[in-house]
Scaffold this motif. Structure first.
Motif, PDB file in Angstrom:
ATOM      1  N   UNK A   5       6.075   4.624 -14.110  1.00 41.84           N
ATOM      2  CA  UNK A   5       6.583   5.403 -15.242  1.00 41.84           C
ATOM      3  C   UNK A   5       6.952   4.481 -16.400  1.00 41.84           C
ATOM      4  N   UNK A   6       7.627   3.374 -16.089  1.00 38.01           N
ATOM      5  CA  UNK A   6       8.014   2.419 -17.130  1.00 38.01           C
ATOM      6  C   UNK A   6       6.777   1.823 -17.810  1.00 38.01           C
ATOM      7  N   UNK A   7       5.772   1.466 -17.027  1.00 30.57           N
ATOM      8  CA  UNK A   7       4.554   0.863 -17.569  1.00 30.57           C
ATOM      9  C   UNK A   7       3.832   1.831 -18.494  1.00 30.57           C
ATOM     10  N   UNK A   8       3.755   3.098 -18.093  1.00 25.18           N
ATOM     11  CA  UNK A   8       3.073   4.083 -18.915  1.00 25.18           C
ATOM     12  C   UNK A   8       3.846   4.378 -20.193  1.00 25.18           C
ATOM     13  N   UNK A   9       5.168   4.450 -20.096  1.00 30.30           N
ATOM     14  CA  UNK A   9       5.977   4.725 -21.278  1.00 30.30           C
ATOM     15  C   UNK A   9       5.875   3.600 -22.311  1.00 30.30           C
ATOM     16  N   UNK A  10       5.605   2.378 -21.845  1.00 27.50           N
ATOM     17  CA  UNK A  10       5.502   1.241 -22.756  1.00 27.50           C
ATOM     18  C   UNK A  10       4.200   1.262 -23.549  1.00 27.50           C
ATOM     19  N   UNK A  25       0.850  -1.197   0.000  1.00 30.45           N
ATOM     20  CA  UNK A  25       0.000   0.000   0.000  1.00 30.45           C
ATOM     21  C   UNK A  25       0.885   1.247   0.000  1.00 30.45           C
ATOM     22  N   UNK A  26       0.672   2.132  -0.985  1.00 20.43           N
ATOM     23  CA  UNK A  26       1.441   3.368  -1.099  1.00 20.43           C
ATOM     24  C   UNK A  26       0.461   4.531  -1.218  1.00 20.43           C
ATOM     25  N   UNK A  27       0.557   5.566  -0.372  1.00 16.39           N
ATOM     26  CA  UNK A  27      -0.361   6.707  -0.480  1.00 16.39           C
ATOM     27  C   UNK A  27      -0.295   7.357  -1.854  1.00 16.39           C
ATOM     28  N   UNK A  28      -1.449   7.710  -2.387  1.00 15.83           N
ATOM     29  CA  UNK A  28      -1.492   8.372  -3.690  1.00 15.83           C
ATOM     30  C   UNK A  28      -0.726   9.694  -3.668  1.00 15.83           C
ATOM     31  N   UNK A  29      -0.672  10.348  -2.514  1.00 15.63           N
ATOM     32  CA  UNK A  29       0.028  11.631  -2.423  1.00 15.63           C
ATOM     33  C   UNK A  29       1.516  11.490  -2.722  1.00 15.63           C
ATOM     34  N   UNK A  82      11.417  11.686 -13.735  1.00 15.32           N
ATOM     35  CA  UNK A  82      12.429  12.645 -13.282  1.00 15.32           C
ATOM     36  C   UNK A  82      12.372  12.804 -11.764  1.00 15.32           C
ATOM     37  N   UNK A  83      11.174  12.847 -11.209  1.00 16.98           N
ATOM     38  CA  UNK A  83      11.051  12.966  -9.751  1.00 16.98           C
ATOM     39  C   UNK A  83      11.643  11.754  -9.047  1.00 16.98           C
ATOM     40  N   UNK A  84      11.430  10.567  -9.610  1.00 22.77           N
ATOM     41  CA  UNK A  84      12.037   9.366  -9.036  1.00 22.77           C
ATOM     42  C   UNK A  84      13.560   9.436  -9.125  1.00 22.77           C
ATOM     43  N   UNK A  85      14.072   9.963 -10.232  1.00 21.24           N
ATOM     44  CA  UNK A  85      15.524  10.132 -10.398  1.00 21.24           C
ATOM     45  C   UNK A  85      16.079  11.084  -9.340  1.00 21.24           C
ATOM     46  N   UNK A  86      15.372  12.176  -9.106  1.00 21.58           N
ATOM     47  CA  UNK A  86      15.817  13.145  -8.097  1.00 21.58           C
ATOM     48  C   UNK A  86      15.891  12.488  -6.727  1.00 21.58           C
ATOM     49  N   UNK A  87      14.865  11.723  -6.363  1.00 19.69           N
ATOM     50  CA  UNK A  87      14.865  11.034  -5.067  1.00 19.69           C
ATOM     51  C   UNK A  87      16.067  10.096  -4.943  1.00 19.69           C
ATOM     52  N   UNK A  89       9.928   4.735  -4.273  1.00 21.98           N
ATOM     53  CA  UNK A  89      10.697   5.071  -5.473  1.00 21.98           C
ATOM     54  C   UNK A  89      10.613   3.959  -6.514  1.00 21.98           C
ATOM     55  N   UNK A  90      10.636   2.710  -6.056  1.00 18.25           N
ATOM     56  CA  UNK A  90      10.557   1.590  -6.999  1.00 18.25           C
ATOM     57  C   UNK A  90       9.191   1.540  -7.678  1.00 18.25           C
ATOM     58  N   UNK A  91       8.135   1.824  -6.921  1.00 17.64           N
ATOM     59  CA  UNK A  91       6.793   1.833  -7.506  1.00 17.64           C
ATOM     60  C   UNK A  91       6.661   2.980  -8.498  1.00 17.64           C
ATOM     61  N   UNK A  92       7.200   4.148  -8.159  1.00 18.06           N
ATOM     62  CA  UNK A  92       7.156   5.285  -9.085  1.00 18.06           C
ATOM     63  C   UNK A  92       7.860   4.935 -10.396  1.00 18.06           C
ATOM     64  N   UNK A  93       9.022   4.282 -10.293  1.00 18.69           N
ATOM     65  CA  UNK A  93       9.754   3.890 -11.499  1.00 18.69           C
ATOM     66  C   UNK A  93       8.971   2.854 -12.305  1.00 18.69           C
TER      67      UNK A  93
END
Length: 324
Positions: A197-202, A131-135, A219-224, A190-194
């Motif tokens: 992003x990967x799923x959407x880019x595909x 479970x990851x908060x949407x925020x 980019x936000x995941x990269x910054x983190x 961070x792993x879920x964000x990546x």
């Protein structure tokens, strides 16, 4: 060992098992209507690992149907994304008129804010829920609707990395301290964000605007991931993503924040976590500040007070007193 709660249906009377597990699932994930042919003598086990804002819960349970209805959403919505790593068992996920099947080592992404119907099949299912908060993963609703419900392979690529992390973490929590929980939660976020992003880019059918939002998420995941790096600047971020610095700034204008402000905010959040960590209570404040990209103690103290209304020293004292 990490803080965790353990549920075993065998520890209670048969008549109470299904209702008690339904209640626990409602607190762990979101209120749901559950149905099962085994409800009279339901067998289930579940562990709930507290990782700060993030929750991980491995579970094994008999076949059932999960219903997250519009009425339940209106009544209570924790506003979280849920990922299920299927370890054993099969089933199907129904979103409106769309249905997708799942099998072992699929990852399923759901949202507590969207109605769904999940059917499991076979004698029992073993899975690891996350479970990851949407925020923490601010996807626009149209993008969220593209990733929820569809299975993502956990046998290769980004899905496999997340699956390996979850499998290793839940197999043995003894090497970790309770204070490691929030750190592990940050890594998982961070792993879920990546992964998203990967799923959407595909998805090559996405319109240009959605690709732009996906790039911003990546980019936000990269910054983190690079907050420790003193060379983290708009120029290095743009170069890493093969875009111009001016385009990077345009992306963040749409987010109503500057690149520099985003970096500063994330660094302050990381420093705040370290200051509240009992395991780091002897680390000098200036070392924590330097670790997160604030080489000048006065700059760190000024930025910290502006963000949180207290000095780093006062916040650490209050946090450690609370732990005591």
């Amino acid at each position: 060992m990490l803080d965790e709660t353990v549920f075993r249906s065998e520890d209670m009377a048969a008549a109470d098992r299904f209702d008690n597990w339904s209640e626990l699932l409602g607190r762990t994930h979101a209120p749901m209507e559950l149905r099962s042919e085994y409800a009279d003598d339901f067998r289930a086990s579940q562990r709930v690992l507290d990782l700060g804002a993030v929750t991980v819960w491995p579970a094994t349970f008999q076949s059932l149907i999960f219903l997250r209805t519009p009425k339940l959403i209106r009544r209570s919505d924790p506003e979280s994304y849920h990922l299920s790593l299927v370890v054993r068992g099969t089933g199907a996920n129904v979103w409106g008129h769309r249905e997708s099947a799942y099998k072992p080592y699929d990852l399923h992404i759901n949202s507590s804010s969207l109605p769904c119907e999940i059917h499991t099949s076979g004698d029992s299912v073993t899975m690891v829920g996350l479970e990851v908060p949407q925020a923490l993963l601010p996807l626009p609703r149209d993008m969220a609707a593209r990733v929820v419900g569809a299975p993502v392979s956990a046998r290769e690529g980004m899905g496999a990395l997340l699956a390996q992390f979850l499998t290793q973490l839940t197999a043995n929590t003894a090497p970790y301290q309770p204070s490691d929980g929030p750190r592990l939660g940050t890594v998982l976020t961070d792993m879920v964000a990546a992964l998203l992003a990967h799923t959407l880019e595909a998805d090559h059918s996405l319109p240009p605007e959605t690709h732009k939002r996906t790039l911003t998420l990546r980019i936000k995941a990269f910054i983190r991931d690079h907050l420790h790096d003193s060379r983290l600047t708009p120029a290095t971020i743009a170069a890493a993503h093969h875009i111009s610095t001016s385009y990077l700034h345009r992306l963040f204008r749409d987010e109503d924040v500057t690149v520099a402000a985003c970096i500063r905010s994330l660094r302050l959040e990381a420093a705040r976590r370290d200051l509240a960590d009992p395991a780091l209570h002897t680390a000098p404040i200036h070392m924590i500040a330097s670790r997160w990209g604030f080489p000048r103690a006065t700059d760190f103290s000024r930025a910290y007070r502006a963000a949180y209304g207290a000095t780093p020293k006062d916040h650490r004292r209050q946090a450690l007193h609370h732990h005591d």
